[in-house]
Design a protein around this motif. Structure first.
Motif, PDB file in Angstrom:
ATOM      1  N   CYS A  42       0.800  -1.077   0.162  1.00 28.81           N
ATOM      2  CA  CYS A  42      -0.032  -0.090   0.101  1.00 28.81           C
ATOM      3  C   CYS A  42       0.855   1.257   0.079  1.00 28.81           C
ATOM      4  CB  CYS A  42      -0.951  -0.108   1.166  1.00 28.81           C
ATOM      5  SG  CYS A  42      -1.639   1.514   1.493  1.00 28.81           S
ATOM      6  N   GLY A  43       1.014   1.753  -1.227  1.00 29.18           N
ATOM      7  CA  GLY A  43       1.637   2.845  -1.433  1.00 29.18           C
ATOM      8  C   GLY A  43       3.338   2.689  -1.036  1.00 29.18           C
ATOM      9  N   ASP A  44       3.973   3.330   0.244  1.00 28.96           N
ATOM     10  CA  ASP A  44       5.315   2.959   0.322  1.00 28.96           C
ATOM     11  C   ASP A  44       5.536   1.777   1.412  1.00 28.96           C
ATOM     12  OD1 ASP A  44       5.920   5.239  -1.503  1.00 28.96           O
ATOM     13  OD2 ASP A  44       6.625   6.405   0.074  1.00 28.96           O
ATOM     14  N   GLN A  45       4.427   1.126   1.521  1.00 31.75           N
ATOM     15  CA  GLN A  45       4.503   0.220   2.749  1.00 31.75           C
ATOM     16  C   GLN A  45       4.199  -1.215   2.289  1.00 31.75           C
ATOM     17  OE1 GLN A  45       2.006   1.876   5.806  1.00 31.75           O
ATOM     18  NE2 GLN A  45       4.166   2.191   6.973  1.00 31.75           N
ATOM     19  N   LEU A  46       4.563  -2.372   3.010  1.00 33.29           N
ATOM     20  CA  LEU A  46       4.377  -3.557   2.560  1.00 33.29           C
ATOM     21  C   LEU A  46       4.268  -4.533   3.873  1.00 33.29           C
ATOM     22  CD1 LEU A  46       6.973  -5.759   2.829  1.00 33.29           C
ATOM     23  CD2 LEU A  46       7.712  -4.567   0.920  1.00 33.29           C
TER      24      LEU A  46
END
Lengths: 286, 185
Positions: free
Chosen positions: B169-173
């Motif tokens: 999600c965006g810059d996160q995992l």
């Protein structure tokens, strides 16, 4: 630094190893085949562990390498120098400072912490290999969870010796599914495999297998109700640091039957000696 | 943005650093990590783009669940991976609804359960709440905002065969390997 790519291996190779590591972590205890490369050291000197370390290293790492617990033996020194030269990483002998530890046949005495990675060098990754030489058969046995033969082997130990005589390379079962070879660590170290906060990766270069234990994974040493697993060690204290709960090496000191027992984990022993602990023969050694 | 930009600027170092984060995520299912080393064409998030560059190369067929011409071109240039259908994919990328039905993807063989696909799922929201996760890599339990639970439970029931998920999600995992037990809370 040198003119090698970071950590020696080319990027395509590291990607292939990294994909295998992720699958190994997703299927704890299962041996993932990988396309092991020739390394600038002979098979049997830790080529599997070296390839795992190369695929995991980052420039910020502090690397520790041990061989049978010792930081100063040939194998440990040469692998440490290899990564100093090809990856430019810092090295350490202190278990608590290290972020990545490559080991041959020991788990450090100092408990590992979350975030640390322990890389094992594995000669024969297949626990059933000496019972069944055919890879096609052992693979089928893992598929069907057909592990009766391993219990027969342990039973034969009991029938012949009155106890389970396997003292290293002691088979374990991971999360109730795969029987796994923990590499030739002494069975004294087996309890440390289970529920460890560190990531444990196993690499066999010649046999081209990678397997892994994620943190907090249940690992049980195989045994029988009436012959429970016993992580035994020499019944002595360390003669240098006095430790009573560390794994000991027996050292012959003369030809008159003289001997001493010392911690196999040199960092643990040195740290304890530095803290003022003294064993039976500490003065002689100083 | 051109397909030529947005890759790693220092591939050897960045892929090492990126993989280390991805490995920690896979080893600790349900934990959320920041990973934004590559900039794929919009609307794909940077975490998903970075994971693709970390894992994809000419030996890994990648399945794009929804048509994405910009992304296809970007992948061809930066990763050199062939694009494939779901049945032969090693890696797959898409939104949860686009990836359905999941039974199209290879789940491995009984004797080679590692020959299975890894699915990169783009989500609108990734937080530590919702279904309860337990299993290897999780000390007590974890929580993760999954799009549903039935599919992940069915996937775990097939272990050691099965799919592995990288949720972005965006810059996160966060990761959800087949070994993780998912329960409704």
């Amino acid at each position: 630094m040198s003119d090698y790519n970071f950590a020696y291996l080319d990027e395509q190779t590291k990607r292939m190893i990294r994909r295998a590591i992720l699958k190994a972590l997703a299927i704890p205890g299962y041996q993932v085949p990988f396309a092991s490369r020739e390394m600038p050291m002979p098979y049997g000197w830790g080529t599997g562990g070296v390839q795992l370390t190369a695929a995991c290293l980052v420039p910020e790492d502090r690397l520790k390498v041990i061989d049978q617990g010792a930081d100063d033996t040939t194998n440990a020194v040469s692998i440490r120098k290899f990564f100093q030269r090809t990856a430019g990483v810092d090295v350490t002998t202190d278990t608590t400072e290290a972020t990545l530890i490559q080991t041959r046949h020991r788990i450090p005495e100092t408990p590992l912490t979350q975030g640390q990675i322990l890389v094992y060098q594995v000669p024969i990754p297949e626990p059933l290999r000496f019972l069944e030489p055919r890879e096609t058969e052992t693979r089928k046995m893992h598929e069907l969870e057909e592990y009766g033969l391993m219990h027969v082997k342990l039973y034969e130990d009991i029938a012949r010796h009155g106890q389970i005589a396997t003292s290293y390379d002691y088979p374990v079962k991971v999360e109730g599914r795969y029987v796994m070879d923990p590499s030739p660590i002494p069975k004294f170290d087996n309890p440390k495999l289970s529920d460890s906060p560190a990531i444990q990766l196993f690499g066999a270069g010649r046999e081209q297998r990678i397997y892994a234990l994620p943190p907090y994974t249940q690992v049980v040493s195989l045994d029988f109700e009436d012959h429970p697993f016993d992580p035994s060690k020499a019944d002595h204290d360390c003669d240098l640091c006095g430790a009573s709960a560390s794994y000991l090496d027996e050292v012959i000191t003369d030809d008159q039957g003289g001997r001493m027992f010392v911690c196999s984990d040199t960092d643990y022993c040195t740290t304890r000696t530095g803290m003022g602990h003294r064993g039976r023969l500490a003065e002689d050694a100083a | 943005m051109s397909a030529l930009t947005g890759g790693f600027t220092d591939p050897a170092i960045q892929s090492a650093q990126g993989f280390r984060i991805l490995m920690q995520a896979m080893a600790h299912p349900g934990t959320i990590h920041d990973l934004a080393l590559a900039a794929p064409p919009a609307p794909l998030g940077r975490a998903a783009g970075t994971v693709l560059l970390l894992l994809a190369d000419p030996t890994t067929p990648v399945h794009l669940a929804a048509p994405a011409p910009d992304l296809a071109e970007w992948l061809r240039f930066h990763a050199g991976c062939p694009l494939s259908d779901a049945e032969t994919a090693t890696l797959a990328l898409g939104r949860w609804s686009d990836l359905q039905p999941l039974d199209r993807f290879p789940v491995g063989l009984p004797d080679y359960p590692d020959r299975s696909a890894t699915l990169i799922v783009e989500l609108d929201r990734l937080e530590n709440d919702g279904p309860r996760l337990t299993g290897p890599g999780i000390k007590d339990h974890a929580r993760l905002s999954l799009p549903e639970t039935a599919a992940f439970r069915a996937n775990h029931a097939r272990a050691p065969m099965g799919l592995d998920f990288i949720l972005t999600c965006g810059d996160q995992l966060a990761c959800l390997p087949r070994s993780t037990i998912v329960e409704d809370c």
